[in-house]
Write a protein that holds these residues in place. Structure first.
Motif, PDB file in Angstrom:
ATOM      1  N   GLY A   9       0.804  -1.216   0.000  1.00  0.00           N
ATOM      2  CA  GLY A   9       0.000   0.000   0.000  1.00  0.00           C
ATOM      3  C   GLY A   9       0.838   1.268   0.000  1.00  0.00           C
ATOM      4  O   GLY A   9       0.302   2.372  -0.051  1.00  0.00           O
ATOM      5  N   GLY A  10       2.168   1.106   0.104  1.00  0.00           N
ATOM      6  CA  GLY A  10       3.063   2.264   0.057  1.00  0.00           C
ATOM      7  C   GLY A  10       3.281   2.948   1.389  1.00  0.00           C
ATOM      8  O   GLY A  10       3.808   4.056   1.434  1.00  0.00           O
ATOM      9  N   HIS A  11       2.874   2.292   2.483  1.00  0.00           N
ATOM     10  CA  HIS A  11       3.085   2.874   3.817  1.00  0.00           C
ATOM     11  C   HIS A  11       3.643   1.809   4.765  1.00  0.00           C
ATOM     12  O   HIS A  11       3.757   0.642   4.392  1.00  0.00           O
ATOM     13  N   LEU A  12       3.982   2.232   5.980  1.00  0.00           N
ATOM     14  CA  LEU A  12       4.550   1.333   6.984  1.00  0.00           C
ATOM     15  C   LEU A  12       3.604   0.161   7.228  1.00  0.00           C
ATOM     16  O   LEU A  12       2.425   0.349   7.540  1.00  0.00           O
ATOM     17  N   ASP A  13       4.122  -1.038   7.087  1.00  0.00           N
ATOM     18  CA  ASP A  13       3.341  -2.252   7.302  1.00  0.00           C
ATOM     19  C   ASP A  13       2.984  -2.397   8.776  1.00  0.00           C
ATOM     20  O   ASP A  13       3.802  -2.079   9.650  1.00  0.00           O
ATOM     21  N   ASN A  14       1.776  -2.881   9.056  1.00  0.00           N
ATOM     22  CA  ASN A  14       1.342  -2.996  10.449  1.00  0.00           C
ATOM     23  C   ASN A  14       2.240  -3.930  11.261  1.00  0.00           C
ATOM     24  O   ASN A  14       2.515  -3.669  12.430  1.00  0.00           O
ATOM     25  N   VAL A  15       2.701  -5.011  10.675  1.00  0.00           N
ATOM     26  CA  VAL A  15       3.589  -5.928  11.396  1.00  0.00           C
ATOM     27  C   VAL A  15       4.924  -5.247  11.689  1.00  0.00           C
ATOM     28  O   VAL A  15       5.499  -5.425  12.768  1.00  0.00           O
ATOM     29  N   GLN A  16       5.409  -4.451  10.757  1.00  0.00           N
ATOM     30  CA  GLN A  16       6.664  -3.737  10.958  1.00  0.00           C
ATOM     31  C   GLN A  16       6.535  -2.701  12.066  1.00  0.00           C
ATOM     32  O   GLN A  16       7.473  -2.480  12.832  1.00  0.00           O
ATOM     33  N   GLU A  65      -0.867   7.017   8.336  1.00  0.00           N
ATOM     34  CA  GLU A  65       0.114   6.183   7.665  1.00  0.00           C
ATOM     35  C   GLU A  65       1.535   6.662   7.958  1.00  0.00           C
ATOM     36  O   GLU A  65       1.808   7.860   7.916  1.00  0.00           O
ATOM     37  N   GLY A  66       2.411   5.714   8.251  1.00  0.00           N
ATOM     38  CA  GLY A  66       3.837   6.008   8.312  1.00  0.00           C
ATOM     39  C   GLY A  66       4.378   5.932   6.893  1.00  0.00           C
ATOM     40  O   GLY A  66       4.130   4.957   6.176  1.00  0.00           O
ATOM     41  N   GLN A  67       5.095   6.961   6.465  1.00  0.00           N
ATOM     42  CA  GLN A  67       5.541   7.065   5.078  1.00  0.00           C
ATOM     43  C   GLN A  67       7.027   6.740   4.939  1.00  0.00           C
ATOM     44  O   GLN A  67       7.806   6.943   5.875  1.00  0.00           O
ATOM     45  N   PRO A  68       7.419   6.263   3.757  1.00  0.00           N
ATOM     46  CA  PRO A  68       8.840   5.982   3.515  1.00  0.00           C
ATOM     47  C   PRO A  68       9.701   7.203   3.826  1.00  0.00           C
ATOM     48  O   PRO A  68       9.331   8.337   3.501  1.00  0.00           O
ATOM     49  N   GLY A 128       2.750  -7.791  36.846  1.00  0.00           N
ATOM     50  CA  GLY A 128       2.998  -7.176  35.553  1.00  0.00           C
ATOM     51  C   GLY A 128       2.527  -5.737  35.485  1.00  0.00           C
ATOM     52  O   GLY A 128       2.212  -5.114  36.496  1.00  0.00           O
ATOM     53  N   PHE A 129       2.466  -5.234  34.270  1.00  0.00           N
ATOM     54  CA  PHE A 129       2.047  -3.856  34.041  1.00  0.00           C
ATOM     55  C   PHE A 129       1.737  -3.666  32.570  1.00  0.00           C
ATOM     56  O   PHE A 129       2.044  -4.521  31.735  1.00  0.00           O
ATOM     57  N   ASP A 130       1.106  -2.554  32.257  1.00  0.00           N
ATOM     58  CA  ASP A 130       0.888  -2.153  30.872  1.00  0.00           C
ATOM     59  C   ASP A 130       1.939  -1.125  30.500  1.00  0.00           C
ATOM     60  O   ASP A 130       2.338  -0.296  31.325  1.00  0.00           O
ATOM     61  N   LEU A 131       2.361  -1.167  29.280  1.00  0.00           N
ATOM     62  CA  LEU A 131       3.274  -0.178  28.738  1.00  0.00           C
ATOM     63  C   LEU A 131       2.513   0.542  27.628  1.00  0.00           C
ATOM     64  O   LEU A 131       2.246  -0.031  26.564  1.00  0.00           O
ATOM     65  N   LEU A 132       2.097   1.771  27.918  1.00  0.00           N
ATOM     66  CA  LEU A 132       1.367   2.574  26.942  1.00  0.00           C
ATOM     67  C   LEU A 132       2.351   3.199  25.974  1.00  0.00           C
ATOM     68  O   LEU A 132       3.451   3.605  26.372  1.00  0.00           O
ATOM     69  N   PHE A 133       1.969   3.282  24.697  1.00  0.00           N
ATOM     70  CA  PHE A 133       2.864   3.887  23.725  1.00  0.00           C
ATOM     71  C   PHE A 133       2.119   4.794  22.757  1.00  0.00           C
ATOM     72  O   PHE A 133       0.930   4.637  22.509  1.00  0.00           O
ATOM     73  N   ARG A 134       2.884   5.757  22.266  1.00  0.00           N
ATOM     74  CA  ARG A 134       2.421   6.656  21.208  1.00  0.00           C
ATOM     75  C   ARG A 134       3.514   6.693  20.146  1.00  0.00           C
ATOM     76  O   ARG A 134       4.693   6.891  20.470  1.00  0.00           O
ATOM     77  N   VAL A 135       3.119   6.505  18.900  1.00  0.00           N
ATOM     78  CA  VAL A 135       4.041   6.573  17.769  1.00  0.00           C
ATOM     79  C   VAL A 135       3.643   7.793  16.953  1.00  0.00           C
ATOM     80  O   VAL A 135       2.473   7.950  16.591  1.00  0.00           O
ATOM     81  N   SER A 136       4.610   8.662  16.688  1.00  0.00           N
ATOM     82  CA  SER A 136       4.323   9.860  15.897  1.00  0.00           C
ATOM     83  C   SER A 136       5.483  10.138  14.948  1.00  0.00           C
ATOM     84  O   SER A 136       6.600   9.667  15.151  1.00  0.00           O
ATOM     85  N   GLU A 137       5.189  10.903  13.919  1.00  0.00           N
ATOM     86  CA  GLU A 137       6.229  11.337  13.001  1.00  0.00           C
ATOM     87  C   GLU A 137       7.037  12.406  13.737  1.00  0.00           C
ATOM     88  O   GLU A 137       6.465  13.340  14.299  1.00  0.00           O
ATOM     89  N   SER A 138       8.350  12.243  13.781  1.00  0.00           N
ATOM     90  CA  SER A 138       9.167  13.051  14.699  1.00  0.00           C
ATOM     91  C   SER A 138       9.173  14.544  14.382  1.00  0.00           C
ATOM     92  O   SER A 138       9.252  15.353  15.308  1.00  0.00           O
ATOM     93  N   GLN A 139       9.110  14.944  13.131  1.00  0.00           N
ATOM     94  CA  GLN A 139       9.190  16.380  12.814  1.00  0.00           C
ATOM     95  C   GLN A 139       7.854  17.093  12.981  1.00  0.00           C
ATOM     96  O   GLN A 139       7.793  18.160  13.564  1.00  0.00           O
ATOM     97  N   SER A 140       6.794  16.502  12.466  1.00  0.00           N
ATOM     98  CA  SER A 140       5.488  17.173  12.505  1.00  0.00           C
ATOM     99  C   SER A 140       4.700  16.867  13.774  1.00  0.00           C
ATOM    100  O   SER A 140       3.805  17.614  14.134  1.00  0.00           O
ATOM    101  N   GLY A 141       5.017  15.735  14.426  1.00  0.00           N
ATOM    102  CA  GLY A 141       4.248  15.310  15.590  1.00  0.00           C
ATOM    103  C   GLY A 141       2.957  14.578  15.238  1.00  0.00           C
ATOM    104  O   GLY A 141       2.204  14.184  16.117  1.00  0.00           O
ATOM    105  N   ARG A 142       2.688  14.358  13.948  1.00  0.00           N
ATOM    106  CA  ARG A 142       1.483  13.653  13.514  1.00  0.00           C
ATOM    107  C   ARG A 142       1.436  12.254  14.136  1.00  0.00           C
ATOM    108  O   ARG A 142       2.390  11.504  14.040  1.00  0.00           O
ATOM    109  N   GLU A 143       0.339  11.928  14.799  1.00  0.00           N
ATOM    110  CA  GLU A 143       0.209  10.608  15.413  1.00  0.00           C
ATOM    111  C   GLU A 143       0.052   9.541  14.340  1.00  0.00           C
ATOM    112  O   GLU A 143      -0.748   9.687  13.414  1.00  0.00           O
ATOM    113  N   VAL A 144       0.813   8.477  14.491  1.00  0.00           N
ATOM    114  CA  VAL A 144       0.737   7.318  13.607  1.00  0.00           C
ATOM    115  C   VAL A 144      -0.023   6.193  14.301  1.00  0.00           C
ATOM    116  O   VAL A 144      -0.833   5.512  13.673  1.00  0.00           O
ATOM    117  N   ALA A 145       0.192   6.012  15.599  1.00  0.00           N
ATOM    118  CA  ALA A 145      -0.489   4.938  16.324  1.00  0.00           C
ATOM    119  C   ALA A 145      -0.451   5.203  17.826  1.00  0.00           C
ATOM    120  O   ALA A 145       0.455   5.858  18.337  1.00  0.00           O
TER     121      ALA A 145
END
Length: 143
Positions: free
Chosen positions: A28-35, A75-78, A95-112
């Motif tokens: 699809g031209g974007h970051l694969d979900n498994v990746q 979408e995460g872009q190449p 145990g515990f939960d580890l919460l995460f946020r994935v964003s594009e580093s320059q713009s701050g756009r949330e990816v996941a």
């Protein structure tokens, strides 16, 4: 079934940056979900190192993934560099939960957004066991 909905945590004490590599792009031209899950897994390893531990060596214990959930936001872009932020939450005896946020580093756009449920395992018995107290305190201070 309702879709997963996560809200960003108020504070993420840990962050690491990782570039999206060409082999991580799907048809699809974007970051694969498994990746993406692989990048989050590497960030989890770095989070433990940041606390001074290894995922497989926390005073004779290891932390295994019990569950994981992700809400994809864009979408995460190449060629982009992703910032993966993490914070511990919902500490319990084993145990515990580890919460995460994935964003594009320059713009701050949330990816996941998402969470990883981690369970403490005694390596000798290979059974869930209580978290070492020093590690619990490190998590509490980090959160």
């Amino acid at each position: 079934m309702p879709r997963l909905q996560f809200q960003p945590a108020a504070h993420y004490p840990f962050a690491t940056d990782m570039p999206i590599q060409p082999g991580q792009i799907n048809e699809g031209g974007h970051l694969d979900n498994v990746q993406l899950l692989g990048l989050v897994s590497e960030a989890r390893t770095r989070f433990f190192g940041w606390l001074g531990y290894s995922v497989m060596d926390v005073a004779g214990h290891a932390f295994f993934v019990a569950d994981q959930a992700v809400q994809y936001r864009s979408e995460g872009q190449p060629g982009e560099v992703l910032r993966i932020e993490m914070t511990p939450a919902d500490l319990n005896p084993k145990g515990f939960d580890l919460l995460f946020r994935v964003s594009e580093s320059q713009s701050g756009r949330e990816v996941a957004l998402g969470k990883i449920g981690l369970v403490c395992v005694d390596l000798a018995s290979r059974k869930p066991g209580p978290m070492p107290e020093a590690f619990r305190q490190a998590l509490a201070c980090a959160g």
